[in-house]
Design a protein around this motif. Structure first.
Motif, PDB file in Angstrom:
ATOM      1  N   MET A 140      17.562 -39.071 -25.701  1.00  0.00           N
ATOM      2  CA  MET A 140      16.180 -39.010 -26.212  1.00  0.00           C
ATOM      3  C   MET A 140      16.091 -39.810 -27.509  1.00  0.00           C
ATOM      4  SD  MET A 140      13.202 -37.770 -25.551  1.00  0.00           S
ATOM      5  CE  MET A 140      13.600 -36.503 -24.350  1.00  0.00           C
ATOM      6  N   GLU A 141      15.099 -40.674 -27.591  1.00  0.00           N
ATOM      7  CA  GLU A 141      14.943 -41.500 -28.770  1.00  0.00           C
ATOM      8  C   GLU A 141      14.446 -40.683 -29.941  1.00  0.00           C
ATOM      9  OE1 GLU A 141      13.128 -45.450 -28.371  1.00  0.00           O
ATOM     10  OE2 GLU A 141      13.034 -45.065 -26.230  1.00  0.00           O
ATOM     11  N   ASN A 142      14.901 -41.066 -31.129  1.00  0.00           N
ATOM     12  CA  ASN A 142      14.437 -40.395 -32.331  1.00  0.00           C
ATOM     13  C   ASN A 142      13.126 -41.019 -32.784  1.00  0.00           C
ATOM     14  OD1 ASN A 142      14.260 -39.013 -34.771  1.00  0.00           O
ATOM     15  ND2 ASN A 142      16.501 -38.921 -34.916  1.00  0.00           N
ATOM     16  N   SER A 143      12.309 -40.234 -33.503  1.00  0.00           N
ATOM     17  CA  SER A 143      11.002 -40.738 -33.955  1.00  0.00           C
ATOM     18  C   SER A 143      11.172 -41.525 -35.250  1.00  0.00           C
ATOM     19  CB  SER A 143      10.040 -39.562 -34.156  1.00  0.00           C
ATOM     20  OG  SER A 143      10.582 -38.626 -35.041  1.00  0.00           O
ATOM     21  N   THR A 144      11.851 -42.647 -35.172  1.00  0.00           N
ATOM     22  CA  THR A 144      12.109 -43.458 -36.359  1.00  0.00           C
ATOM     23  C   THR A 144      11.112 -44.601 -36.493  1.00  0.00           C
ATOM     24  OG1 THR A 144      13.715 -44.752 -35.068  1.00  0.00           O
ATOM     25  CG2 THR A 144      14.572 -42.928 -36.400  1.00  0.00           C
ATOM     26  N   GLN A 145      10.156 -44.692 -35.564  1.00  0.00           N
ATOM     27  CA  GLN A 145       9.197 -45.794 -35.642  1.00  0.00           C
ATOM     28  C   GLN A 145       8.170 -45.577 -36.746  1.00  0.00           C
ATOM     29  OE1 GLN A 145       9.401 -43.462 -33.352  1.00  0.00           O
ATOM     30  NE2 GLN A 145       7.656 -43.348 -31.972  1.00  0.00           N
ATOM     31  N   PHE A 146       8.069 -44.348 -37.251  1.00  0.00           N
ATOM     32  CA  PHE A 146       7.135 -44.063 -38.334  1.00  0.00           C
ATOM     33  C   PHE A 146       7.901 -43.535 -39.549  1.00  0.00           C
ATOM     34  CE2 PHE A 146       4.458 -43.309 -34.504  1.00  0.00           C
ATOM     35  CZ  PHE A 146       3.557 -44.343 -34.708  1.00  0.00           C
ATOM     36  N   THR A 147       7.569 -44.058 -40.695  1.00  0.00           N
ATOM     37  CA  THR A 147       8.185 -43.569 -41.934  1.00  0.00           C
ATOM     38  C   THR A 147       7.249 -42.643 -42.696  1.00  0.00           C
ATOM     39  OG1 THR A 147       7.393 -45.525 -43.140  1.00  0.00           O
ATOM     40  CG2 THR A 147       9.615 -45.633 -42.174  1.00  0.00           C
ATOM     41  N   SER A 148       6.008 -42.546 -42.207  1.00  0.00           N
ATOM     42  CA  SER A 148       5.036 -41.674 -42.870  1.00  0.00           C
ATOM     43  C   SER A 148       4.000 -41.202 -41.869  1.00  0.00           C
ATOM     44  CB  SER A 148       4.350 -42.409 -44.024  1.00  0.00           C
ATOM     45  OG  SER A 148       3.591 -43.507 -43.533  1.00  0.00           O
ATOM     46  N   PHE A 149       3.255 -40.176 -42.260  1.00  0.00           N
ATOM     47  CA  PHE A 149       2.155 -39.653 -41.464  1.00  0.00           C
ATOM     48  C   PHE A 149       0.878 -39.717 -42.292  1.00  0.00           C
ATOM     49  CE2 PHE A 149       5.813 -37.497 -39.527  1.00  0.00           C
ATOM     50  CZ  PHE A 149       5.583 -37.777 -38.184  1.00  0.00           C
ATOM     51  N   MET A 150      -0.236 -39.956 -41.620  1.00  0.00           N
ATOM     52  CA  MET A 150      -1.542 -40.008 -42.281  1.00  0.00           C
ATOM     53  C   MET A 150      -2.265 -38.683 -42.062  1.00  0.00           C
ATOM     54  SD  MET A 150      -3.591 -41.853 -44.115  1.00  0.00           S
ATOM     55  CE  MET A 150      -2.858 -43.476 -43.907  1.00  0.00           C
ATOM     56  N   LEU A 151      -2.669 -38.046 -43.147  1.00  0.00           N
ATOM     57  CA  LEU A 151      -3.425 -36.794 -43.066  1.00  0.00           C
ATOM     58  C   LEU A 151      -4.913 -37.114 -43.036  1.00  0.00           C
ATOM     59  CD1 LEU A 151      -1.376 -34.693 -45.653  1.00  0.00           C
ATOM     60  CD2 LEU A 151      -1.138 -34.704 -43.160  1.00  0.00           C
ATOM     61  N   ALA A 152      -5.524 -36.962 -41.869  1.00  0.00           N
ATOM     62  CA  ALA A 152      -6.921 -37.371 -41.673  1.00  0.00           C
ATOM     63  C   ALA A 152      -7.916 -36.267 -41.985  1.00  0.00           C
ATOM     64  CB  ALA A 152      -7.120 -37.857 -40.239  1.00  0.00           C
ATOM     65  N   LEU A 181       7.287 -40.430 -30.990  1.00  0.00           N
ATOM     66  CA  LEU A 181       5.852 -40.329 -31.264  1.00  0.00           C
ATOM     67  C   LEU A 181       5.150 -41.663 -31.066  1.00  0.00           C
ATOM     68  CD1 LEU A 181       6.032 -38.183 -34.534  1.00  0.00           C
ATOM     69  CD2 LEU A 181       5.881 -37.383 -32.173  1.00  0.00           C
ATOM     70  N   CYS A 182       3.924 -41.581 -30.560  1.00  0.00           N
ATOM     71  CA  CYS A 182       3.113 -42.779 -30.359  1.00  0.00           C
ATOM     72  C   CYS A 182       1.891 -42.781 -31.277  1.00  0.00           C
ATOM     73  CB  CYS A 182       2.672 -42.884 -28.900  1.00  0.00           C
ATOM     74  SG  CYS A 182       4.025 -43.305 -27.793  1.00  0.00           S
ATOM     75  N   CYS A 206       4.759 -39.328 -27.160  1.00  0.00           N
ATOM     76  CA  CYS A 206       4.391 -40.345 -26.175  1.00  0.00           C
ATOM     77  C   CYS A 206       4.343 -39.783 -24.756  1.00  0.00           C
ATOM     78  CB  CYS A 206       5.390 -41.506 -26.219  1.00  0.00           C
ATOM     79  SG  CYS A 206       5.425 -42.376 -27.801  1.00  0.00           S
ATOM     80  N   SER A 207       5.244 -38.859 -24.451  1.00  0.00           N
ATOM     81  CA  SER A 207       5.324 -38.303 -23.103  1.00  0.00           C
ATOM     82  C   SER A 207       5.187 -36.791 -23.145  1.00  0.00           C
ATOM     83  CB  SER A 207       6.663 -38.691 -22.456  1.00  0.00           C
ATOM     84  OG  SER A 207       6.828 -38.035 -21.220  1.00  0.00           O
ATOM     85  N   THR A 208       4.307 -36.261 -22.289  1.00  0.00           N
ATOM     86  CA  THR A 208       4.123 -34.804 -22.233  1.00  0.00           C
ATOM     87  C   THR A 208       5.359 -34.112 -21.666  1.00  0.00           C
ATOM     88  OG1 THR A 208       3.034 -35.079 -20.079  1.00  0.00           O
ATOM     89  CG2 THR A 208       1.613 -34.916 -22.024  1.00  0.00           C
ATOM     90  N   SER A 209       6.137 -34.841 -20.858  1.00  0.00           N
ATOM     91  CA  SER A 209       7.358 -34.250 -20.303  1.00  0.00           C
ATOM     92  C   SER A 209       8.389 -33.961 -21.397  1.00  0.00           C
ATOM     93  CB  SER A 209       7.966 -35.170 -19.242  1.00  0.00           C
ATOM     94  OG  SER A 209       8.321 -36.418 -19.812  1.00  0.00           O
ATOM     95  N   ASP A 210       8.315 -34.751 -22.482  1.00  0.00           N
ATOM     96  CA  ASP A 210       9.249 -34.549 -23.596  1.00  0.00           C
ATOM     97  C   ASP A 210       8.958 -33.260 -24.355  1.00  0.00           C
ATOM     98  OD1 ASP A 210      10.430 -36.916 -22.958  1.00  0.00           O
ATOM     99  OD2 ASP A 210       9.445 -38.091 -24.523  1.00  0.00           O
ATOM    100  N   THR A 211       7.722 -32.787 -24.250  1.00  0.00           N
ATOM    101  CA  THR A 211       7.320 -31.609 -25.036  1.00  0.00           C
ATOM    102  C   THR A 211       7.476 -30.299 -24.269  1.00  0.00           C
ATOM    103  OG1 THR A 211       4.997 -31.781 -24.329  1.00  0.00           O
ATOM    104  CG2 THR A 211       5.640 -33.021 -26.299  1.00  0.00           C
ATOM    105  N   THR A 212       8.017 -30.349 -23.060  1.00  0.00           N
ATOM    106  CA  THR A 212       8.174 -29.128 -22.248  1.00  0.00           C
ATOM    107  C   THR A 212       9.015 -28.080 -22.960  1.00  0.00           C
ATOM    108  OG1 THR A 212       8.020 -30.441 -20.221  1.00  0.00           O
ATOM    109  CG2 THR A 212       8.911 -28.218 -20.024  1.00  0.00           C
ATOM    110  N   VAL A 213      10.153 -28.509 -23.506  1.00  0.00           N
ATOM    111  CA  VAL A 213      11.037 -27.579 -24.213  1.00  0.00           C
ATOM    112  C   VAL A 213      10.325 -27.020 -25.442  1.00  0.00           C
ATOM    113  CG1 VAL A 213      13.246 -27.322 -25.402  1.00  0.00           C
ATOM    114  CG2 VAL A 213      13.084 -28.797 -23.401  1.00  0.00           C
TER     115      VAL A 213
END
Length: 316
Positions: free
Chosen positions: A1-13, A166-167, A186-193
């Protein structure tokens, strides 16, 4: 499983442009946070310093007040900074840390209130055996279990969230929320656990404490109906602050759940009110508890008069 390293920050909207009113809101938040810190620290000090308060009920209260400081500190400083800032992004590390603090705060709060309800049940229904059952060592063990269990449970939750790819990096709230972050996967199957463990967590963190609370108060009510008026009044005076705290916290959690999980009921709510409702359980509960317990509980009021220099109360 890939790690969520594509983002270094999150935007609080969840933040909106409030113009010059943001300074007014900042003053309110600053006063509220200072009041929370002051009130809780004072009561923690009073309970620790006054030997007559070294009883199970007050030790559980001390744990509750420490948790109020913990939870409010996870929200207020960041909230005040973002309120006057144009940038509403947070690093991934801080976001995960804030989620950990807020979620463990909620778990500790509800578990602590559940144990306090059981403590009241023992004190009212079994007064002669109370000191034998609820010893200082047992109180310390219960408090440690509450905190350690909550920390371990959310460490597992957090590890399941961190592993997701994360996408997106926009969280529609003023603080980091685990449920909304998982929805960015990105994938709902990844969130089953995550979903399965989330249900398991709800059962342990909500259902079991709720059963304990309901059991305790049903037993207390049964005893009160068979007892004298004096016993009823004593039970009412000791249970009222706890019930008020429990209802206030449950109301705040319900509002937060309503906002996070169901968009339709909150769609027409003004932005400012929307924000207040989302942080109600972190803003009001930490001040509500010390005020309610400090005012309603006679022994705490008397201890405050003896220990605090304010007002120079005579020791009568």
């Amino acid at each position: 499983m890939e790690n969520s390293t594509q983002f270094t920050s999150f935007m609080l909207a969840g933040y909106s442009d409030s113009g010059h009113l943001k300074y007014f809101y900042l003053i309110i938040l600053t006063v509220l946070y200072i009041s929370i810190v002051f009130a809780n620290i004072v009561l923690i000090m009073v309970i620790c310093m006054e030997r007559s308060l070294h009883e199970p009920m007050y030790l559980f209260l001390c744990s509750l007040f420490v948790n109020e400081l913990y939870g409010s500190t996870a929200l207020f400083p960041a909230l005040m900074i973002h309120l006057v800032s144009d940038a509403h992004s947070v690093s991934t590390v801080y976001c995960y840390l804030q989620m950990f603090s807020i979620y463990t705060y909620g778990s500790i709060e509800f578990s602590n209130l559940a144990v306090m309800s059981y403590d009241r049940y023992l004190a009212i229904c079994y007064p002669l055996q109370y000191n034998v059952v609820m010893t200082p060592n047992r109180v310390c063990i219960l408090v440690c279990v509450i905190w350690l269990y909550s920390f371990v449970k959310f460490i597992i939750t957090l590890s399941l969230t961190i592993r997701l790819k994360l996408c997106g990096n926009v969280i529609d709230k003023v603080y980091c929320d685990n449920y909304l972050l998982v929805k960015l996967a990105c994938s709902t199957s990844d969130t089953t656990v995550n979903n399965i463990y989330g249900l398991y967590g709800v059962v342990l963190s909500v259902a079991i404490p709720l059963i304990t609370i309901l059991f305790s108060y049903i037993k207390i009510l049964t005893i009160c109906l068979k007892s004298s008026i004096e016993t009823r009044q004593k039970a009412f005076s000791t249970c009222t602050p706890h019930l008020a705290s429990l209802l206030n916290f449950s109301f705040g959690c319900f509002l937060n759940l309503l906002q996070s999980r169901f968009d339709s009921p909150m769609r027409n709510v003004p932005t400012v009110l929307h924000t207040i409702l989302s942080v109600y359980f972190l803003m009001c509960q930490p001040l509500f508890n010390p005020v309610v317990y400090g005012v309603r509980m006679t022994k705490i009021r008397q201890a405050c008069k003896y220990i605090l220099p304010v007002g120079l109360y005579p020791k009568t």
